[in-house]
Enzyme design. Structure first.
Site, PDB file in Angstrom:
ATOM      1  CB  SER A  64      -0.912   0.036   1.224  1.00 14.47           C
ATOM      2  OG  SER A  64      -2.066  -0.690   0.966  1.00 14.47           O
ATOM      3  CE  LYS A  67      -3.717   0.869  -1.148  1.00 16.83           C
ATOM      4  NZ  LYS A  67      -4.433   0.517   0.110  1.00 16.83           N
ATOM      5  CE1 TYR A 189      -3.740  -0.807  -4.894  1.00 10.60           C
ATOM      6  CE2 TYR A 189      -4.550  -3.070  -5.014  1.00 10.60           C
ATOM      7  CZ  TYR A 189      -4.179  -1.969  -4.266  1.00 10.60           C
ATOM      8  OH  TYR A 189      -4.230  -2.021  -2.900  1.00 10.60           O
ATOM      9  CE1 TYR A 241      -3.897   1.088   4.440  1.00  8.85           C
ATOM     10  CE2 TYR A 241      -2.813   0.175   6.377  1.00  8.85           C
ATOM     11  CZ  TYR A 241      -2.851   0.387   5.020  1.00  8.85           C
ATOM     12  OH  TYR A 241      -1.856  -0.105   4.241  1.00  8.85           O
ATOM     13  CB  VAL A 259      -0.222  -5.868   4.127  1.00  5.98           C
ATOM     14  CG1 VAL A 259      -1.503  -5.233   4.620  1.00  5.98           C
ATOM     15  CG2 VAL A 259      -0.245  -6.069   2.623  1.00  5.98           C
TER      16      VAL A 259
HETATM   17  N1  GLN Z   1      -1.966  -5.186  -2.243  1.00  5.43           N
HETATM   18  C1  GLN Z   1      -2.609  -5.079  -0.975  1.00  5.43           C
HETATM   19  C2  GLN Z   1      -4.124  -5.064  -1.118  1.00  5.43           C
HETATM   20  O1  GLN Z   1      -4.628  -4.478  -2.025  1.00  5.43           O
HETATM   21  C3  GLN Z   1      -2.140  -3.833  -0.292  1.00  5.43           C
HETATM   22  C4  GLN Z   1      -2.793  -3.653   1.035  1.00  5.43           C
HETATM   23  C5  GLN Z   1      -1.947  -2.915   2.001  1.00  5.43           C
HETATM   24  O2  GLN Z   1      -0.757  -2.858   1.933  1.00  5.43           O
HETATM   25  N2  GLN Z   1      -2.598  -2.420   3.045  1.00  5.43           N
HETATM   26  O3  GLN Z   1      -4.816  -5.678  -0.350  1.00  5.43           O
END
Ligand code: GLN
Length: 607
Positions: A64, A67, A189, A241, A259
């Site tokens: 993530s 992003k 993505y 988050y 994650v």
């Molecule tokens: N690729 C992961 C997902 O879309 C990324 C989530 C994350 O790092 N929080 O679930």
């Protein structure tokens, strides 16, 4: 010597490394293969120095964290307005994988949750999904400082199991947020999430954001400076988050976690931080990562809302031309006129980064001093930066003071373009803006000239040798004989009269008309003026004391006429009239003593 900050980070790593809580992410099966004990901390400064402890070279998938940087690319490519029409900037308070879209527009709440991030991946420049993937890779490479490789296994693993994200992508298609094939956008993505980074890479990516979008080592602009604030704002409110509020409360840095176990945290204008530790808490944030950031923030005072330097730090000190006069040595009557008024020329030594609060303080001081001031000189030598808004206020102050007959000028800005640009921009059309001087001496001389303009007709006209203080008290008949053996010589404006280091030149110069400057070279190639002389004054007189090498250079500032006396001629005259030597040496000693007093006073004022 080990850098103290390195020692501190090692200690932090050791302490936080004791924490064993948290679980590896398992919803992407491949992520369970990570080493749960891995832990690295890296901190990068604005001039590109990296302090690293622990597993800082080990790579893991960015997840993530990508992003934030893909959002940056979308802003740069499509502009804020278009991006805002597709993705909001409101924290959702929901988990990262929540299916939360604005009930009216169908737009995801923000680009840091999956829904917003998938939409953002579809917004970067490129007419095909392949071209967009190219763009995403390039954008992340610019932030990291090198291209990032893809972890095929993690990508396959997520692609095979990411049905929830698939559902989100179709919903975005349904609401018209994604234009083309939602599965192609989702594939990009998944790929961006599987790019491999080290925590050192993350620290450089964070540092690039902290540094106004410019990578501190490569010097490449990864993002236009204007967009950096937007990216950081969204990171601050949504980057962690449904932990975002507590994060801002306790850590106070724009940040983003993934994650894979990574966290980037940005301390704008100061540091970029990258942390890697793959054990996650229930919200999907690295447990040790959060703890390390909390401690870092607390112990180094890095919280965004922490108290900054007191505005009074902007003003280091104030003194006047009574303490440090110009190095010009005008005739006595002019000097005493200036001496009486020297207190009305004030230097303000500014310091550090000057923002609105600092400049407000400086202006308030000037207002207080205004009744006894004729000119203010702002010495910018120690100024690291000047915000645009501060420059605007300063300019208003300049105009306000000018209306009261008080000048406000700047000295020693040197070639610092950002400061010059802000000072220049602040001036309105038709106004010539701030007068800038290379050094304080030139500035104070300009201010003295403003005073002299009020003095009227006292300005020095042509003089003869007899006006020189060197011949004070000399019988007229001796003076006449000296004049007879001297020779007249003219120099044109800009001509060099003496060169520093020049040898065996036993001559003393007396200025009849025009002005000269005495200069010494500086290490940086510039010259420092140590004196400026006018008619009735002499230079090169050290030759009388047997000094055969010139200790400074002399230039004609205007057309100059001098009388030149050979030391050997003078010595011959002195043999006939011993009184001459005594008088000359006495006067010479007086002159040197006066200069020494001046130098001492200067040292005292500047100490
Ligand atoms: N690729 C992961 C997902 O879309 C990324 C989530 C994350 O790092 N929080 O679930």
């Amino acid at each position: 010597m080990k850098a103290p900050i390195q020692g501190y980070l090692e200690q932090l790593h050791e302490q936080v490394g004791q924490i064993d809580e948290g679980e590896l992410a398992s919803y992407i099966p491949e992520l369970t293969k990570a080493d749960p004990k891995a832990f690295g901390i890296c901190l990068v400064t604005m001039d590109g120095v990296a302090y690293a402890v622990g597993d800082t070279q080990q790579t893991f998938t960015i997840q993530s964290i990508s992003k934030a940087f893909v959002y940056a690319a979308a802003l740069a490519d499509r502009g804020q307005e278009l991006v805002a029409s597709k993705v909001g900037v409101e924290p959702s308070g929901d988990a990262f994988n929540s299916i939360s879209l604005d009930p009216q527009s169908g737009a995801p709440f923000n680009p840091m949750i999956n829904a917003g991030a998938i939409a953002t991946s579809g917004l970067v420049a490129g007419s095909t999904p392949q071209a967009q993937w190219q763009r995403i890779q390039e954008a992340l490479a610019d932030f990291a400082g090198h291209p990032l490789a893809l972890d095929e296994a993690v990508y396959r693993s997520e692609s095979d199991t990411g049905h929830r994200n698939r559902a989100i992508a179709w919903m975005l298609k349904n609401f018209g947020i994604i234009d083309g094939d939602p599965m192609a956008v989702l594939d990009n993505y998944f790929r961006q999430c599987s790019l491999l980074v080290s925590c050192r890479d993350l620290a450089f990516m964070a540092a690039t954001l902290a540094n106004g979008g410019v990578h501190p080592q490569t010097g490449k602009a990864a993002l236009p400076a204007d967009e950096v604030e937007r990216v950081l704002s969204v990171m601050a409110t949504c980057g962690m988050y449904d932990y975002a509020g507590s994060w801002l409360y306790e850590v106070g840095m724009p940040a983003k976690s993934g994650v894979g176990g990574g966290i980037v945290a940005v301390v704008p204008g100061r540091f970029g931080v990258g942390i890697f530790s793959p054990r996650l808490d229930a919200k999907g944030n690295s447990v040790r990562g959060i703890e390390a950031c909390k401690r870092l923030s607390r112990q180094f005072g890095l919280h965004a809302f922490a108290r900054r330097d007191h505005p009074s730090m902007a003003l280091e000190r104030i003194f006047s031309a009574a303490q440090v006069p110009s190095r010009r040595q005008p005739p006595l009557e002019v000097r005493s006129f200036l001496d009486e008024r020297a207190g009305s020329i004030k230097y303000l030594i500014l310091h550090g980064f000057i923002a609105v609060d600092g400049v407000e303080y400086v202006i308030r001081k000037m207002q207080k001093l205004a009744p006894t001031t004729h000119s203010f000189i702002l010495d910018m030598h120690q100024v690291d930066g000047l915000s645009e808004s501060a420059a605007r206020l300063l300019n208003q102050a300049r105009l306000g003071l000018a209306a009261e007959g008080i000048a406000l000028v700047c000295s020693r800005v040197h070639k610092r373009q950002a400061i010059l640009a802000h000072l220049g921009k602040a001036a309105r059309s038709g106004d010539r803006g701030f007068l800038l001087f290379e050094d304080n001496d030139l500035a104070v001389e300009w201010c003295e000239n403003r005073l002299l303009a009020e003095m009227g007709d006292l300005a020095p006209g042509p003089r003869g040798m007899g006006d020189s203080l060197m011949f004070r008290g000399l019988p007229a008949e001796l003076l006449q004989r000296i004049e007879q053996v001297s020779q007249r010589r003219s120099y044109t404006s800009g001509e060099q009269i003496l060169r520093i280091g020049q040898e065996g030149d036993g001559r003393v110069f007396f200025i009849e008309s025009g002005h000269v400057s005495i200069l010494v070279p500086l290490q940086n190639g510039n010259h420092q003026r140590i004196a400026s002389l006018c008619p009735g004054m002499e230079f090169g007189e050290m030759a009388l004391l047997g000094q055969t090498t010139r200790s400074a250079s002399v230039f004609a500032d205007t057309d100059v006429s001098c009388r030149i006396l050979e030391v050997t001629d003078l010595e011959r005259l002195a043999e006939e009239a011993p009184k001459l030597e005594i008088i000359l040496l006495k006067n010479l000693a007086r002159g040197i003593a006066a200069r020494l007093r001046g130098a001492n006073q200067c040292i005292q004022a500047l100490a």
